[in-house]
Write an enzyme that holds these catalytic residues in place. Structure first.
Site, PDB file in Angstrom:
ATOM      1  N   ALA C  28       0.825  -1.209   0.000  1.00 11.65           N
ATOM      2  CA  ALA C  28       0.000   0.000   0.000  1.00 11.65           C
ATOM      3  C   ALA C  28       0.862   1.264   0.000  1.00 11.65           C
ATOM      4  O   ALA C  28       0.584   2.226  -0.733  1.00 11.65           O
ATOM      5  CB  ALA C  28      -0.933  -0.010   1.211  1.00 11.65           C
ATOM      6  N   ARG C  29       1.929   1.247   0.808  1.00 14.63           N
ATOM      7  CA  ARG C  29       2.782   2.440   0.889  1.00 14.63           C
ATOM      8  C   ARG C  29       3.591   2.644  -0.397  1.00 14.63           C
ATOM      9  O   ARG C  29       3.784   3.772  -0.845  1.00 14.63           O
ATOM     10  CB  ARG C  29       3.737   2.320   2.094  1.00 14.63           C
ATOM     11  N   ARG C  76      -8.579 -20.411   1.838  1.00 20.14           N
ATOM     12  CA  ARG C  76      -8.291 -21.278   0.696  1.00 20.14           C
ATOM     13  C   ARG C  76      -9.583 -21.368  -0.100  1.00 20.14           C
ATOM     14  O   ARG C  76     -10.594 -21.842   0.402  1.00 20.14           O
ATOM     15  CB  ARG C  76      -7.848 -22.661   1.174  1.00 20.14           C
ATOM     16  N   SER C  77      -9.572 -20.896  -1.326  1.00 23.48           N
ATOM     17  CA  SER C  77     -10.805 -20.809  -2.112  1.00 23.48           C
ATOM     18  C   SER C  77     -10.963 -22.013  -3.027  1.00 23.48           C
ATOM     19  O   SER C  77     -10.129 -22.259  -3.901  1.00 23.48           O
ATOM     20  CB  SER C  77     -10.775 -19.523  -2.951  1.00 23.48           C
ATOM     21  N   GLY C 108       0.396 -22.997  -2.967  1.00 28.31           N
ATOM     22  CA  GLY C 108      -0.952 -23.119  -3.516  1.00 28.31           C
ATOM     23  C   GLY C 108      -1.417 -21.814  -4.130  1.00 28.31           C
ATOM     24  O   GLY C 108      -2.010 -21.786  -5.214  1.00 28.31           O
ATOM     25  N   THR C 109      -1.129 -20.734  -3.434  1.00 25.31           N
ATOM     26  CA  THR C 109      -1.489 -19.408  -3.928  1.00 25.31           C
ATOM     27  C   THR C 109      -0.815 -19.113  -5.262  1.00 25.31           C
ATOM     28  O   THR C 109      -1.441 -18.604  -6.196  1.00 25.31           O
ATOM     29  CB  THR C 109      -1.042 -18.353  -2.893  1.00 25.31           C
ATOM     30  N   THR C 130       4.415 -17.656   4.249  1.00 25.95           N
ATOM     31  CA  THR C 130       3.998 -18.911   4.873  1.00 25.95           C
ATOM     32  C   THR C 130       5.008 -19.227   5.958  1.00 25.95           C
ATOM     33  O   THR C 130       6.180 -18.908   5.816  1.00 25.95           O
ATOM     34  CB  THR C 130       3.943 -20.078   3.870  1.00 25.95           C
ATOM     35  N   ASP C 132       5.987 -22.111   6.689  1.00 23.32           N
ATOM     36  CA  ASP C 132       6.617 -23.413   6.434  1.00 23.32           C
ATOM     37  C   ASP C 132       7.972 -23.331   5.743  1.00 23.32           C
ATOM     38  O   ASP C 132       8.737 -24.294   5.763  1.00 23.32           O
ATOM     39  CB  ASP C 132       5.684 -24.291   5.593  1.00 23.32           C
ATOM     40  N   ARG C 167      11.497 -35.494  32.699  1.00 21.06           N
ATOM     41  CA  ARG C 167      10.597 -36.100  31.730  1.00 21.06           C
ATOM     42  C   ARG C 167      11.136 -36.058  30.312  1.00 21.06           C
ATOM     43  O   ARG C 167      12.020 -35.276  29.987  1.00 21.06           O
ATOM     44  CB  ARG C 167       9.253 -35.352  31.747  1.00 21.06           C
ATOM     45  N   HIS C 258      -1.871 -24.048  16.334  1.00 18.77           N
ATOM     46  CA  HIS C 258      -2.040 -22.821  15.566  1.00 18.77           C
ATOM     47  C   HIS C 258      -1.387 -21.590  16.161  1.00 18.77           C
ATOM     48  O   HIS C 258      -1.289 -20.568  15.477  1.00 18.77           O
ATOM     49  CB  HIS C 258      -3.535 -22.562  15.340  1.00 18.77           C
ATOM     50  N   ARG C 261       1.120 -19.808  14.045  1.00 23.58           N
ATOM     51  CA  ARG C 261       0.787 -18.943  12.909  1.00 23.58           C
ATOM     52  C   ARG C 261       0.636 -17.480  13.308  1.00 23.58           C
ATOM     53  O   ARG C 261       0.531 -16.609  12.445  1.00 23.58           O
ATOM     54  CB  ARG C 261      -0.547 -19.376  12.281  1.00 23.58           C
TER      55      ARG C 261
END
Lengths: 328, 328, 328, 328
Positions: C28-29, C76-77, C108-109, C130, C132, C167, C258, C261
């Protein structure tokens, strides 16, 4: 009989503190819950004077509970100290049909509100929001707990380098007239010495304490100093004085400054803000006015401004004793 | 007349909590200050039984105030539940000339201590250290405040992704029998719904609440679920149930787990641990025994074990009402 | 000759990652700087299909650089996988006079964008966002560095309690097809063992390694497991297997989920997002199209989608060797 | 033929940086792995001169990977600049049968090592550990990434209060001769202006930029200033100058100071330290000497000291351009 409250105004004033957004959210959501209109004024009293405002509904405060600062901005208004300024503010409230105000801020904010409520018949509830914790009518102010944690996280980092280099650090924290932040972070960070305005340790005893600390095998030291300590020197002068008198100390100074006012609020500050502001709205709807809400002995309470603002805000001197024992 | 206390033992037992190290430090430093020898036992009662110990002087607890976990390690000892086990523990204490014990842990730890103190004439003071806050004899346990902040920081992160993807998250937090963590983090994180063991919301009302939330324009939601909630389903079953009944919700589950037990303690937990443990040592030196220390209405107090451990630990149901209002 | 670019669209798609807001801000900038109109589409391709958009000027991205999530939301569409869906998207772009698109997301995008750009003559630049890090055309994806730090902070907390209780913890981190997060956080957190999809350690060697670890005097252990590890068992099955075969280990499992993320992006992710997105806008204005931007050997680069998306994204196996040496 | 390496010494020297402990751990563990004895010297060269040392085995570096500071302490040694001092150091190494040294520190450390290695036949490998990132022989120094994140977290907090009060903040960060920290945190925190020693913006352009910023609708601003900027004024003088010339700005100053040196290292710094130090030990065992290890274009490399220490450490001026575009 008290006038029915159909619109409540809210603003944040004075030095900002983490949790003010959680407080604004709670006012707006409580208003929505009770079907009362909520109007936010920008920059504290200045926005009331200028009529600078916005409508706050349940959605407009979405996701702000976790954010530092205040979406309504804050300021210290000189104009509000004048009769003329307060008149303009009252006119704007009337025009906007604001029936009552929730004021989020510190003692200066509350004193302004007290005067205003005597001049104009507008019910007011004060909510204590300041990092300084210097308000008698509550055990905790909104933002104080977050500031404590910001400070100890910073001191922990400084401790790393102090230990690595065997240094003595003077760390200045906020609190011009109240030593709450210095005292509690000093204990929490395991500082070797704590200087607060309420208690004049004296330069001789400071030197003595630092010498004893060295003798006991400590190679690095932290001294937490409140902005407003009354030992008669600012933090840089103190550091120079110690350097002159204890030449084997390698002395450094850090002034933590404004970062203490920001950051995402702790859980405590968020729940405190939530509880106090729901109460503030409910008190207004119940016809209560001209009190501050607070938390006293774990209960939400309401205190008249004159009692809530009295001078002695009761610092816990016992903590100084604890600090002496633990810095052994 | 009470025997003079020349050596004090200390241990941490049960689930560990942030601030246990600050507590150990405070015991060791207070002992040093009062010229009392301090012996640390490893892995709670198990170390007492095995004689597994170390000497703690002022320097051996250096820089641990900021660290999570416990340098003395912790455990739940089955052996200590046997007469034989406690006998061995008493023999080790005698051999090491330990005159009194400070026990840092939760209700299980205190119950063990109570039995032990009846069988053997060794003064005991309990210090409440557990993230669950489920001990009646104190308003706050050491580690609870840190756990609250660990949880809300995690939920804030999950909120980011929940908002980005318009999802409903079920987040399970610790607290098998007490909903303190769920309730306070639910309010602090602005959760849409909170499920705690003390209050059975019911599945129907949960669905109703989530539907209402969607209608009011919320596109994402957080439900905080206590491990031990009594709604009759675990968190995964709950998620499935909601998915089946509210198909437009995109549901996810996170179980926060053991990270809630760790991390650097907050300022509150550090000062609380410091105050409680100085008090514990001082009480022992004053001839007091078989009580737990706690903080009640901001004052450090001592409570007999039977009172301190009574069932009703007083969760604040008012917070559920606050949550309902604020999730409007 | 390339058409003049007067309006650039931007969206975020796929799993969200910290730094996406910094990326949107930079687009945007940069548009504002070059006097180009900027339109944001909500929920990735879905917003393009539905025409769900907003105007982004320099002020509308104020103060979002530090926030997790994405103000444009992500999704995700499924519709975009259809000819019909892409047609609607193209129509909306045409109607809004969008001359070019910046797509922020993962593989994917980019694959969706590649297809779209072949069907419709709209210049597209992909920006890798992402957690990942599984994209060949860049050394680092936006959000990856933040996720690494979220994970090691969580593991540090778990390490506190693992050490206190002696542990063994299995900790599952994100990364279904790529072990970047597991590998780097495993080394960074000092894990005793790391399981990633690219390398099948085998159950026998895992047991052997854990036994050796115990023999060498380690009382607690951390095993970091990638979601998608290929050892043939999920993290709970692994824990059961180890419990059955190494009964002196007290085993626990945490699935971080999650929270990986979300969160405020690190400095690295913010500057990376800023640099990549300024470049993306400048490339479009220079007539470039259908490439992804990335950082390769510290330089901002542009790579065609087919090269940028090739299978082997080059995990650094050397780190497994480092981990073996350091978990000695 | 190179002498067999049976004992490796390690020390940390100069200003401490986060990740030095991770580096020490990696040296000690790599030594253990290769069956080499490892000796740690305290306080850098000073410990070598005084023979102040400890044995480091695999267990003695347990759980330090996550800690700031350095367990070996650090110092700047004046004595080592003398022939006499270096002679004593060499004698201690001989007596302790130290065959080679790993030196963790900055350019001063490496220059000392270079001189020492010419005078005495002791193989030396330098590992770049400093927050300043001002070493030509590596793209990243250990501690730099952590310092960047400490700074942006502090600036994010200051941004909260700057926004709430519509203020202009000058924030001084570390980096006397190199603007890396200022430049990258300036972009990462979205600063309106960045002042670094490598580039003289000039006072007039600073005022111009701030005026433009106000005109564009920004009500608050952050200027990040490197300690060593060459604009001819320190940060307080700058603030005064701006206050005098732009009276509608409400100006504040924060000097972040030594907290930038501490804190738990980021994942990047931990893995970097781990990789560099395993390499350092392996190079010594392979007969290599008198080089520094570094990371160049994502590969671990070895560079001779004269090349690694050359003046131009290549700051990325492109980031200034990015900053100009993004502070639109």
């Amino acid at each position: 009989m008290a006038k029915e409250i159909r619109t409540i105004g809210v603003m944040t004033s004075g030095g900002d503190s983490p949790g003010m957004n959680a407080a604004i959210r709670a006012v707006a959501r409580a208003c929505a819950y009770y079907n009362v209109k909520c109007i936010g004024f920008y920059r504290g009293y200045q926005g009331m004077i200028e009529g600078d405002h916005c409508i706050l509904n349940a959605r407009s405060v979405r996701n702000i509970i976790s954010r530092g600062g205040t979406i309504l901005k804050s300021a210290r208004s000189k104009d509000f100290r004048t009769v003329e300024g307060r008149k303009k503010a009252a006119e704007h409230l009337k025009k906007l049909e604001v029936d009552a105000m929730v004021l989020i801020g510190g003692d200066g904010t509350f004193r302004g509100g007290e005067i205003f409520s005597k001049e104009y018949d507008i019910p007011i509830i004060g909510v204590p929001g300041t990092i300084d914790n210097d308000i008698a009518g509550t055990n905790y102010t909104i933002g104080y707990d977050t500031a404590l944690n910001t400070v100890i996280n910073a001191i922990d980092k400084i401790r790393d380098t102090a230990s690595s280099h065997d240094r003595l650090f003077f760390i200045e924290v906020m609190g011009r007239d109240a030593g709450f932040i210095a005292l509690n972070t000093g204990v929490g960070a395991g500082a070797e010495e704590i200087l607060i305005p309420e208690e004049n340790l004296g330069l001789d005893r400071l030197l003595e304490s630092l010498k004893r600390s060295k003798r006991s095998g400590k190679s690095s030291s932290i001294v937490v100093v409140s902005e407003g300590d009354k030992i008669g020197k600012n933090v840089y002068e103190l550091a120079d004085y110690v350097t002159d008198n204890l030449p084997d100390y390698d002395v450094r100074v850090t002034v933590l400054g404004h970062m203490q006012r920001g950051g995402s609020p702790t859980c405590f500050d968020r729940t405190l803000a939530s509880r106090l502001c729901v109460k503030a709205v409910e008190l207004l709807l119940d016809g209560e006015k001209n009190v501050m809400v607070g938390i006293i002995n774990n209960e939400i309470s309401a205190t008249t401004f004159d009692v809530g603002l009295k001078e002695d805000h009761g610092i816990n001197r016992e903590l100084l004793r604890i600090s002496d024992i633990l810095s052994t």
